[in-house]
Design a protein around this motif. Structure first.
Motif, PDB file in Angstrom:
ATOM      1  N   SER A  55      60.278-134.101  -6.391  1.00 30.44           N
ATOM      2  CA  SER A  55      61.534-133.339  -6.353  1.00 30.44           C
ATOM      3  C   SER A  55      61.531-132.284  -5.250  1.00 30.44           C
ATOM      4  O   SER A  55      62.578-131.954  -4.701  1.00 30.44           O
ATOM      5  N   PHE A  56      60.368-131.739  -4.952  1.00 33.38           N
ATOM      6  CA  PHE A  56      60.241-130.724  -3.910  1.00 33.38           C
ATOM      7  C   PHE A  56      59.323-131.245  -2.809  1.00 33.38           C
ATOM      8  O   PHE A  56      58.365-131.965  -3.084  1.00 33.38           O
ATOM      9  N   LEU A  84      67.089-125.727  -2.836  1.00 31.99           N
ATOM     10  CA  LEU A  84      66.970-127.181  -2.974  1.00 31.99           C
ATOM     11  C   LEU A  84      67.578-127.935  -1.801  1.00 31.99           C
ATOM     12  O   LEU A  84      67.104-129.004  -1.430  1.00 31.99           O
ATOM     13  N   SER A  85      68.646-127.388  -1.223  1.00 31.74           N
ATOM     14  CA  SER A  85      69.282-128.089  -0.100  1.00 31.74           C
ATOM     15  C   SER A  85      68.617-127.748   1.224  1.00 31.74           C
ATOM     16  O   SER A  85      68.603-128.551   2.154  1.00 31.74           O
ATOM     17  N   GLU A 107      64.077-129.475 -10.889  1.00 35.65           N
ATOM     18  CA  GLU A 107      65.208-128.699 -10.361  1.00 35.65           C
ATOM     19  C   GLU A 107      65.805-127.793 -11.434  1.00 35.65           C
ATOM     20  O   GLU A 107      66.172-126.652 -11.162  1.00 35.65           O
ATOM     21  N   VAL A 108      65.902-128.325 -12.647  1.00 40.41           N
ATOM     22  CA  VAL A 108      66.453-127.547 -13.767  1.00 40.41           C
ATOM     23  C   VAL A 108      65.491-126.415 -14.134  1.00 40.41           C
ATOM     24  O   VAL A 108      65.910-125.285 -14.387  1.00 40.41           O
ATOM     25  N   ALA A 128      54.248-126.917  -8.060  1.00 41.11           N
ATOM     26  CA  ALA A 128      53.348-128.062  -7.903  1.00 41.11           C
ATOM     27  C   ALA A 128      53.842-129.252  -8.715  1.00 41.11           C
ATOM     28  O   ALA A 128      53.784-130.401  -8.263  1.00 41.11           O
ATOM     29  N   GLU A 129      54.351-128.967  -9.899  1.00 40.57           N
ATOM     30  CA  GLU A 129      54.897-130.033 -10.745  1.00 40.57           C
ATOM     31  C   GLU A 129      56.080-130.716 -10.049  1.00 40.57           C
ATOM     32  O   GLU A 129      56.200-131.941 -10.062  1.00 40.57           O
ATOM     33  N   GLY A 130      56.939-129.909  -9.430  1.00 40.76           N
ATOM     34  CA  GLY A 130      58.078-130.471  -8.712  1.00 40.76           C
ATOM     35  C   GLY A 130      57.650-131.307  -7.528  1.00 40.76           C
ATOM     36  O   GLY A 130      58.249-132.347  -7.227  1.00 40.76           O
TER      37      GLY A 130
END
Length: 197
Positions: A141-142, A185-186, A79-80, A134-136
């Motif tokens: 996280s995603f 994100l939301s 997210e950061v 992809a990492e998220g």
């Protein structure tokens, strides 16, 4: 003024004219008159109008790459990193509004070989965004049902800023990135998904 300084001035003027009149609508005479240099003397600083377009677009491509690379390669929660990536992208645009406009609109006016160079850098940039997303997703996280469309949505929203962003406006580039990231994100549904219509 030293030659390097004069060339920078010519590039700035070319960016302004290409943004306002388009690459094909701008003549060498337009650039020379705006620079206060005779057309013949202008060729002491440049070889062709296309050289100016290539330098402007190549610089833009490099700025985007250099701003994103440390974010993608660095650590931190996804997210950061997403917010940092948006700040970096938006900063390149807002710090270089005229050149960014030329980069987005006029790069396809380059001849084939130079267009391939810029396309290669654009592809590299998009692949870094794909890696970040992809990492998220891998870390949970995603949630991306369609990663490619997610990437296109993010970049399209950020790229459009050159049309409406004003440095004297109420939001800084960081605040715009904060708002974009919050929405991404939301999601538009918020915490609880309602029934679809």
């Amino acid at each position: 003024m030293p030659r390097t300084g004069r060339r920078e001035q010519i590039l700035e003027i070319a960016s302004r004219l290409f943004r306002r009149k388009g690459y094909h609508g701008t003549t060498i005479r337009d650039i020379s008159e705006a620079s206060g240099i005779l057309s013949g003397s202008l060729y002491a600083h440049i070889r062709s109008k296309e050289d100016l377009l290539f330098e402007i677009t190549d610089r833009g491509a490099e700025l985007f790459l250099q701003s994103l690379r440390p974010v993608v390669m660095g650590g931190g929660p996804p997210e950061v990193k997403l917010k940092k990536a948006l700040v970096a992208h938006i900063r390149v645009i807002t710090d270089n509004l005229e050149a960014a406009t030329v980069f987005f609109h006029e790069w396809k006016s380059l001849t084939e070989e130079r267009r391939r160079i810029i396309q290669g850098k654009r592809d590299e940039y998009e692949s870094m965004w794909a890696r970040l997303l992809a990492e998220g997703e891998e870390q949970g996280s995603f949630r991306l049902s369609d990663p490619k469309s997610a990437r296109l949505l993010i970049l399209s929203a950020a790229n459009g800023m050159y049309q409406w962003y004003r440095p004297e406006g109420e939001l800084s580039p960081e605040e715009v990135a904060e708002r974009f990231t919050s929405i991404l994100l939301s999601g538009l549904h918020g915490e609880e998904r309602g029934e679809t219509m």
